[in-house]
Design a protein around this motif. Structure first.
Motif, PDB file in Angstrom:
ATOM      1  N   CYS A   1       0.843  -1.214   0.000  1.00  0.00           N
ATOM      2  CA  CYS A   1       0.000   0.000   0.000  1.00  0.00           C
ATOM      3  C   CYS A   1       0.872   1.257   0.000  1.00  0.00           C
ATOM      4  O   CYS A   1       0.561   2.232  -0.690  1.00  0.00           O
ATOM      5  CB  CYS A   1      -0.946  -0.002   1.193  1.00  0.00           C
ATOM      6  SG  CYS A   1      -2.314  -1.165   1.014  1.00  0.00           S
ATOM      7  N   GLN A   2       1.940   1.208   0.738  1.00  0.00           N
ATOM      8  CA  GLN A   2       2.867   2.346   0.767  1.00  0.00           C
ATOM      9  C   GLN A   2       3.484   2.550  -0.617  1.00  0.00           C
ATOM     10  O   GLN A   2       3.589   3.678  -1.088  1.00  0.00           O
ATOM     11  CB  GLN A   2       3.960   2.088   1.794  1.00  0.00           C
ATOM     12  CG  GLN A   2       4.972   3.203   1.907  1.00  0.00           C
ATOM     13  CD  GLN A   2       6.023   2.902   2.960  1.00  0.00           C
ATOM     14  OE1 GLN A   2       5.877   1.982   3.741  1.00  0.00           O
ATOM     15  NE2 GLN A   2       7.071   3.667   2.969  1.00  0.00           N
ATOM     16  N   TYR A   3       3.860   1.472  -1.271  1.00  0.00           N
ATOM     17  CA  TYR A   3       4.432   1.575  -2.611  1.00  0.00           C
ATOM     18  C   TYR A   3       3.393   2.105  -3.599  1.00  0.00           C
ATOM     19  O   TYR A   3       3.727   2.876  -4.497  1.00  0.00           O
ATOM     20  CB  TYR A   3       4.947   0.227  -3.094  1.00  0.00           C
ATOM     21  CG  TYR A   3       6.073  -0.363  -2.267  1.00  0.00           C
ATOM     22  CD1 TYR A   3       6.840   0.405  -1.409  1.00  0.00           C
ATOM     23  CD2 TYR A   3       6.360  -1.717  -2.358  1.00  0.00           C
ATOM     24  CE1 TYR A   3       7.867  -0.152  -0.662  1.00  0.00           C
ATOM     25  CE2 TYR A   3       7.393  -2.280  -1.616  1.00  0.00           C
ATOM     26  CZ  TYR A   3       8.140  -1.493  -0.773  1.00  0.00           C
ATOM     27  OH  TYR A   3       9.159  -2.051  -0.038  1.00  0.00           O
ATOM     28  N   LEU A   4       2.139   1.693  -3.433  1.00  0.00           N
ATOM     29  CA  LEU A   4       1.078   2.165  -4.325  1.00  0.00           C
ATOM     30  C   LEU A   4       0.801   3.652  -4.149  1.00  0.00           C
ATOM     31  O   LEU A   4       0.342   4.318  -5.081  1.00  0.00           O
ATOM     32  CB  LEU A   4      -0.206   1.357  -4.093  1.00  0.00           C
ATOM     33  CG  LEU A   4      -0.169  -0.077  -4.602  1.00  0.00           C
ATOM     34  CD1 LEU A   4      -1.350  -0.867  -4.068  1.00  0.00           C
ATOM     35  CD2 LEU A   4      -0.129  -0.119  -6.118  1.00  0.00           C
ATOM     36  N   ARG A   5       1.056   4.192  -2.974  1.00  0.00           N
ATOM     37  CA  ARG A   5       0.867   5.634  -2.732  1.00  0.00           C
ATOM     38  C   ARG A   5       2.034   6.463  -3.259  1.00  0.00           C
ATOM     39  O   ARG A   5       1.922   7.677  -3.387  1.00  0.00           O
ATOM     40  CB  ARG A   5       0.672   5.896  -1.243  1.00  0.00           C
ATOM     41  CG  ARG A   5      -0.669   5.441  -0.724  1.00  0.00           C
ATOM     42  CD  ARG A   5      -0.919   5.913   0.694  1.00  0.00           C
ATOM     43  NE  ARG A   5       0.027   5.360   1.657  1.00  0.00           N
ATOM     44  CZ  ARG A   5      -0.142   4.234   2.341  1.00  0.00           C
ATOM     45  NH1 ARG A   5      -1.227   3.519   2.172  1.00  0.00           N
ATOM     46  NH2 ARG A   5       0.763   3.823   3.200  1.00  0.00           N
ATOM     47  N   ASN A   6       3.145   5.815  -3.542  1.00  0.00           N
ATOM     48  CA  ASN A   6       4.327   6.513  -4.034  1.00  0.00           C
ATOM     49  C   ASN A   6       4.214   6.673  -5.554  1.00  0.00           C
ATOM     50  O   ASN A   6       4.212   5.683  -6.274  1.00  0.00           O
ATOM     51  CB  ASN A   6       5.579   5.710  -3.670  1.00  0.00           C
ATOM     52  CG  ASN A   6       6.853   6.385  -4.100  1.00  0.00           C
ATOM     53  OD1 ASN A   6       6.928   6.982  -5.168  1.00  0.00           O
ATOM     54  ND2 ASN A   6       7.874   6.268  -3.288  1.00  0.00           N
ATOM     55  N   PRO A   7       4.113   7.909  -6.058  1.00  0.00           N
ATOM     56  CA  PRO A   7       3.939   8.101  -7.500  1.00  0.00           C
ATOM     57  C   PRO A   7       5.079   7.515  -8.338  1.00  0.00           C
ATOM     58  O   PRO A   7       4.867   7.135  -9.480  1.00  0.00           O
ATOM     59  CB  PRO A   7       3.851   9.611  -7.675  1.00  0.00           C
ATOM     60  CG  PRO A   7       4.070  10.227  -6.350  1.00  0.00           C
ATOM     61  CD  PRO A   7       4.153   9.159  -5.315  1.00  0.00           C
TER      62      PRO A   7
END
Length: 95
Positions: free
Chosen positions: A64-70
């Motif tokens: 989820c953290q990676y998905l929030r990182n553009p």
């Protein structure tokens, strides 16, 4: 053959840049570079390796953290990345 190499280099560069800003979630060291063993499977039709699957399971709390990182989202959220995760028995979390 040049296109997969360019994609690999781009992904690795993004992962290196993002690694500095990644924090720890759920006692897992969130390090996008840990997923580098999956680059071949994500950028081509090759099946994921055992190491790739192991790293995806290890990094699942960080997805989820990676998905929030553009910088990471376009790679982590790609249809091939989801297919690799599914093949490894690690469905994507609902963030």
């Amino acid at each position: 053959m040049r296109a997969p190499r360019v994609a690999l280099c781009a992904l690795l560069a993004v992962l290196l840049l993002a690694e500095a800003g990644v924090s720890v979630e759920a006692a897992v060291a969130c390090k996008p570079m840990e997923l580098s063993s999956c680059v071949g499977a994500i950028t081509s039709a090759t099946p994921p390796t055992t190491l790739c699957c192991s790293k995806i399971r290890e990094q699942k709390p960080c997805l989820c953290q990676y998905l929030r990182n553009p910088n990471l989202k376009k790679f982590v959220n790609s249809p091939n990345a989801r297919k690799v995760a599914s093949t490894c028995g690690t469905p994507f979390p609902k963030c």
